[in-house]
Design an enzyme around this catalytic site. Structure first.
Site, short mmCIF file in Angstrom:
data_model
loop_
_atom_site.label_atom_id
_atom_site.label_comp_id
_atom_site.label_asym_id
_atom_site.label_seq_id
_atom_site.Cartn_x
_atom_site.Cartn_y
_atom_site.Cartn_z
N ARG A 212 34.00 42.08 38.53
CA ARG A 212 33.48 41.33 37.39
C ARG A 212 33.95 39.87 37.35
O ARG A 212 33.41 39.06 36.62
CB ARG A 212 33.86 42.05 36.07
N GLN B 280 46.73 50.84 48.43
CA GLN B 280 45.66 51.76 48.03
C GLN B 280 44.37 51.29 48.69
O GLN B 280 43.85 50.23 48.38
CB GLN B 280 45.49 51.75 46.51
N GLY C 209 40.04 54.21 41.84
CA GLY C 209 40.34 54.32 40.41
C GLY C 209 41.83 54.25 40.10
O GLY C 209 42.67 54.33 41.00
N GLU D 138 36.52 56.55 28.41
CA GLU D 138 36.16 55.23 28.93
C GLU D 138 34.85 54.73 28.31
O GLU D 138 33.98 55.54 27.96
CB GLU D 138 36.03 55.29 30.45
N ASN E 61 39.07 41.07 32.84
CA ASN E 61 38.06 41.62 33.73
C ASN E 61 37.08 40.55 34.16
O ASN E 61 36.50 40.62 35.25
CB ASN E 61 37.30 42.75 33.04
N LYS F 71 53.71 13.29 40.14
CA LYS F 71 53.88 14.50 40.96
C LYS F 71 55.17 14.34 41.73
O LYS F 71 55.38 13.29 42.35
CB LYS F 71 52.71 14.65 41.93
N ALA G 278 52.79 -9.50 39.68
CA ALA G 278 51.52 -8.81 39.47
C ALA G 278 50.75 -8.72 40.79
O ALA G 278 50.76 -9.65 41.59
CB ALA G 278 50.68 -9.55 38.43
C1 UD1 Z 1 41.40 50.41 32.28
C2 UD1 Z 1 41.50 51.77 31.57
C3 UD1 Z 1 40.97 51.59 30.13
C4 UD1 Z 1 41.76 50.52 29.43
C5 UD1 Z 1 41.78 49.21 30.22
C6 UD1 Z 1 42.79 48.25 29.61
C7 UD1 Z 1 41.21 53.51 33.27
C8 UD1 Z 1 40.27 54.49 33.85
N1 UD1 Z 1 40.72 52.74 32.27
O1 UD1 Z 1 40.04 50.08 32.35
O2 UD1 Z 1 41.08 52.82 29.45
O3 UD1 Z 1 41.21 50.29 28.14
O4 UD1 Z 1 42.19 49.44 31.58
O5 UD1 Z 1 42.77 46.99 30.19
O6 UD1 Z 1 42.34 53.43 33.67
N2 UD1 Z 1 43.30 49.33 39.75
C9 UD1 Z 1 43.88 49.77 40.93
N3 UD1 Z 1 43.17 50.61 41.73
C10 UD1 Z 1 41.93 51.06 41.41
C11 UD1 Z 1 41.36 50.62 40.18
C12 UD1 Z 1 42.08 49.77 39.37
O7 UD1 Z 1 45.00 49.39 41.27
O8 UD1 Z 1 41.36 51.82 42.20
C13 UD1 Z 1 44.07 48.40 38.91
C14 UD1 Z 1 43.30 47.11 38.70
O9 UD1 Z 1 43.64 46.19 39.72
C15 UD1 Z 1 43.73 46.66 37.33
C16 UD1 Z 1 44.08 47.96 36.62
O10 UD1 Z 1 44.25 48.94 37.62
O11 UD1 Z 1 44.86 45.80 37.39
C17 UD1 Z 1 42.99 48.38 35.65
O12 UD1 Z 1 41.79 48.57 36.38
P1 UD1 Z 1 40.38 48.11 35.83
O13 UD1 Z 1 39.35 48.48 36.83
O14 UD1 Z 1 40.41 46.71 35.37
O15 UD1 Z 1 40.23 49.09 34.59
P2 UD1 Z 1 39.45 48.87 33.24
O16 UD1 Z 1 38.02 49.14 33.46
O17 UD1 Z 1 39.83 47.59 32.63
CA CA Z 2 40.94 45.82 33.33
#
Ligand code: UD1
Ligand code: CA
Length: 416
Positions: free
Chosen positions: A10, A68, A73, A150, A222, A313, A385
């Site tokens: 996103r 991972q 997920g 979710e 996101n 800087k 100057a």
């Molecule tokens: C997730 C939660 C949601 C919560 C929200 C809060 C789940 C299923 N949902 O949703 O309930 O309200 O966060 O911000 O957990 N990540 C991994 N590996 C993956 C997928 C994600 O490391 O395979 C990490 C992402 O990099 C991120 C975090 O986990 O830092 C959350 O993942 P994201 O996909 O943003 O979840 P949300 O849809 O925001």
């Molecule tokens: Ca998130």
């Protein structure tokens, strides 16, 4: 355990989401700092998307990285880190790598609530009238947490729920490990959801707690829009700290951009439309801005002035040094009470390399001077100057130079 492997679709970016910056620091830096401030036994970061790039930014931290790949997920992310937890008896704090603004007080409160209630898991939650995008906290009629649903799996019966999951939890390590094996991808996103561990614990009759905090603090990133919201909130916290705790006057907080990790001394005034980058140190009783751009590596003494349309800087300003208007000061050391005339610049870059300039105590740099680095201007020296001082043509102490390129006009008389 910090989850930072996600694809960040996103964001529509080639840069991993957790390396985008909030108030000058990578998103993940905020999360790692929050984790380290709790003095945990270990910090495990799960990385995947852009893993090498992410790791490189944290080589000085005592982090254990786990890969991972593919990213299936948040539950799957924790599964990859499960071997790190084997035999560990204690609490596992799970943080999302994309939720940067959590306060230390909130995390200690979450941990305390978890331990006091002897829960197997405690979720950090917040409320919004329309918590779009977040997982919702489903409770039973007596108010006990039942599970997390979710956004994409939301049914009409849960559409009105205001309480949402921040993505921050404490788990009893053993209870977490046991439920990870039971996760499935039977949901709208075909992912292993960490949130399902909460439902599994409740189904098994275990107690799950919830700790409520405010929604701004748990703002997740996101999209670029979320990134901007976090940036505004982070910077407003930084300005508040400067004003309330450090005695700094900020005339127009809405138009002042100060990044994380900036030090400013008492009774310094920051005028509007000023940008100050991470790591900058400014002393007491200085005047900064309006429209000043103070970049990395700049260290400013006491009673200094960096005025309108001045960019710095890697610039060191001795006490009382002033650059009032229209100047570029890069890779330069200004001695005490140096005065930089309007329109003067240090030409620090020859197209290939950056070079340093030194300006001695009490030197007076006339308007429109160009100092071509590397070069030294002596103590109490002066330029006329529009002078151009070529590289290596150091100006001796107590000497006035003029012209382009500069030639000696005369030696100053004593006391001049
Ligand atoms: C997730 C939660 C949601 C919560 C929200 C809060 C789940 C299923 N949902 O949703 O309930 O309200 O966060 O911000 O957990 N990540 C991994 N590996 C993956 C997928 C994600 O490391 O395979 C990490 C992402 O990099 C991120 C975090 O986990 O830092 C959350 O993942 P994201 O996909 O943003 O979840 P949300 O849809 O925001
Ligand atoms: Ca998130």
């Amino acid at each position: 355990m910090i989850l930072a492997a996600g694809k960040s679709t996103r964001m529509k970016s080639d840069t991993p989401k957790v390396l985008h910056k909030v108030a000058g620091l990578p998103v993940l830096r905020w999360v790692v700092n929050a984790a380290e401030a709790l003095n945990p036994d270990e910090v495990v970061a799960v990385v995947g998307h852009g893993a090498d790039e992410v790791r490189k930014k944290f080589t000085d931290d005592k982090l254990t990285f786990v890969n991972q790949s593919p990213q299936l997920g948040t539950g799957h992310a924790v599964m990859q880190a499960a071997p790190q937890l084997k035999g560990f008896k204690g609490d596992v704090l799970v943080l999302a790598g994309d939720v940067p603004l959590l306060r230390h007080d909130t995390l200690t409160r979450l941990l305390k609530n978890h331990r006091d209630s002897k829960a197997k898991a405690t979720v950090l939650t917040a409320k919004l009238p329309d918590p779009r995008g977040y997982g919702r906290i489903v409770r039973d009629t007596s108010g006990r947490v039942l599970r997390i649903v979710e956004q994409k799996d939301l049914s009409a019966e849960h559409a009105e729920i205001e309480e949402f999951n921040s993505g921050t939890y404490v788990f009893d390590a053993a209870a977490l490990l046991k439920r990870l094996d039971k996760l499935t991808t039977n949901n709208a996103q075909k992912e292993y959801y960490l949130t399902d561990v909460i439902g599994l614990l409740c189904q098994g009759g275990q107690h799950v707690g919830a700790t409520l905090t405010d929604a701004v603090e748990v703002q997740g990133i996101n999209t670029r829009k979320d990134l901007a919201l976090c940036d505004v909130a982070a910077r407003s916290g930084i300005l508040e700290d400067l004003m309330l705790n450090r005695g700094v006057t900020v005339l127009d907080p809405g138009n002042t951009y100060i990044e994380a990790g900036v030090e400013i001394g008492r009774d310094t005034i920051v005028y509007p439309s000023t940008v100050i980058h991470s790591g900058v140190v400014i002393g007491e009783r200085c005047e900064i801005g309006p429209f000043a751009h103070i970049r990395g590596g700049t260290k400013v003494g006491n009673d200094c002035k960096i005025g309108a349309f001045v960019e710095t800087k890697n610039a060191i300003y001795g006490d009382g040094a002033k650059s009032g208007h229209l100047a570029y000061m890069g890779d330069v050391t200004l001695g005490k009470n140096v005065n930089i005339g309007a329109g003067s610049i240090v030409a620090n870059y020859d197209g290939k390399k950056k070079h340093k300039t030194q300006i001695g105590d009490g030197a007076f740099i006339g308007c429109g001077t160009v100092l071509v680095a590397p070069v030294k201007v002596g103590k109490n020296a002066q330029t006329g100057a529009n002078t151009v001082v070529p590289r290596g043509k150091d100006v001796p102490d107590d000497t006035i130079v003029v012209g382009a390129p500069a030639r000696v006009l005369r030696k100053k008389t004593s006391g001049e």
